[in-house]
Design a protein around this motif. Structure first.
Motif, mmCIF file in Angstrom:
data_model
loop_
_atom_site.group_PDB
_atom_site.id
_atom_site.type_symbol
_atom_site.label_atom_id
_atom_site.label_comp_id
_atom_site.label_asym_id
_atom_site.label_seq_id
_atom_site.Cartn_x
_atom_site.Cartn_y
_atom_site.Cartn_z
ATOM 1 N N ILE A 71 -20.836 -2.783 -19.538
ATOM 2 C CA ILE A 71 -20.117 -4.538 -18.693
ATOM 3 C C ILE A 71 -21.428 -5.192 -18.881
ATOM 4 O O ILE A 71 -22.287 -5.928 -19.287
ATOM 5 N N MET A 72 -23.621 -4.372 -18.439
ATOM 6 C CA MET A 72 -24.486 -4.888 -18.217
ATOM 7 C C MET A 72 -24.196 -5.309 -19.260
ATOM 8 O O MET A 72 -25.439 -6.058 -19.737
ATOM 9 N N ALA A 73 -24.406 -4.495 -20.897
ATOM 10 C CA ALA A 73 -25.263 -5.153 -21.843
ATOM 11 C C ALA A 73 -23.702 -6.090 -22.668
ATOM 12 O O ALA A 73 -24.686 -6.856 -22.827
ATOM 13 N N ALA A 74 -23.309 -5.591 -21.609
ATOM 14 C CA ALA A 74 -22.396 -7.130 -22.432
ATOM 15 C C ALA A 74 -23.297 -8.343 -21.320
ATOM 16 O O ALA A 74 -22.936 -9.532 -22.467
ATOM 17 N N HIS A 75 -22.969 -8.090 -20.485
ATOM 18 C CA HIS A 75 -23.785 -10.013 -19.865
ATOM 19 C C HIS A 75 -25.517 -9.962 -20.126
ATOM 20 O O HIS A 75 -25.585 -11.401 -20.718
ATOM 21 N N ASN A 76 -26.289 -8.803 -20.325
ATOM 22 C CA ASN A 76 -26.853 -9.093 -21.369
ATOM 23 C C ASN A 76 -27.032 -9.723 -22.406
ATOM 24 O O ASN A 76 -27.647 -10.607 -22.732
ATOM 25 N N ASP A 77 -26.610 -10.168 -23.652
ATOM 26 C CA ASP A 77 -26.039 -11.133 -24.615
ATOM 27 C C ASP A 77 -25.331 -11.464 -24.273
ATOM 28 O O ASP A 77 -26.005 -12.382 -25.475
ATOM 29 N N ALA A 78 -24.553 -11.737 -23.213
ATOM 30 C CA ALA A 78 -23.786 -13.692 -23.222
ATOM 31 C C ALA A 78 -25.017 -14.089 -22.870
ATOM 32 O O ALA A 78 -25.397 -15.082 -23.206
#
Length: 107
Positions: A71-78
């Motif tokens: 979730i954190m990685a997806a948030h940072n990507d977005a």
């Protein structure tokens, strides 16, 4: 005096353009993902989370830490994608303006 009036008019015009740009950026959306698309986060141009999608295969009691990391990685990507879109839109607006190198606009 005539030049000053022209400069003031251009300043007001640029201010209106920047406000329109800020409104446009606020309406942008970017989706980041991690885990090969198993986790997806969509953020607005103001970095508000609009959606969070988690593939059901990740929903196991023993994989909580993995899910948190994804979730954190997806948030940072977005977030990185929103920032890139903001830079692109700002660059389009300021093209041709004689701004000093490295000057950041008030966004």
């Amino acid at each position: 005096m005539k030049d000053l009036m022209g400069l003031m008019g251009k300043a007001k015009e640029m201010q209106a353009k920047f406000q329109a740009l800020q409104d446009e950026i606020a309406n942008l959306e970017a989706t980041g993902q991690s885990g090969g698309g198993l986790v997806q986060v969509t953020l607005s141009g103001k970095f508000d989370m609009r959606t969070l999608k988690i593939d059901t295969t990740l929903m196991r009691a023993d994989e909580g830490e993995i899910l948190e990391d994804l979730i954190m990685a997806a948030h940072n990507d977005a977030k990185a994608k929103v920032e890139a879109l903001m830079q692109e839109k700002t660059r389009e607006l300021t093209a041709g303006l004689p701004l000093p190198p490295g000057m950041k606009l008030p966004f």
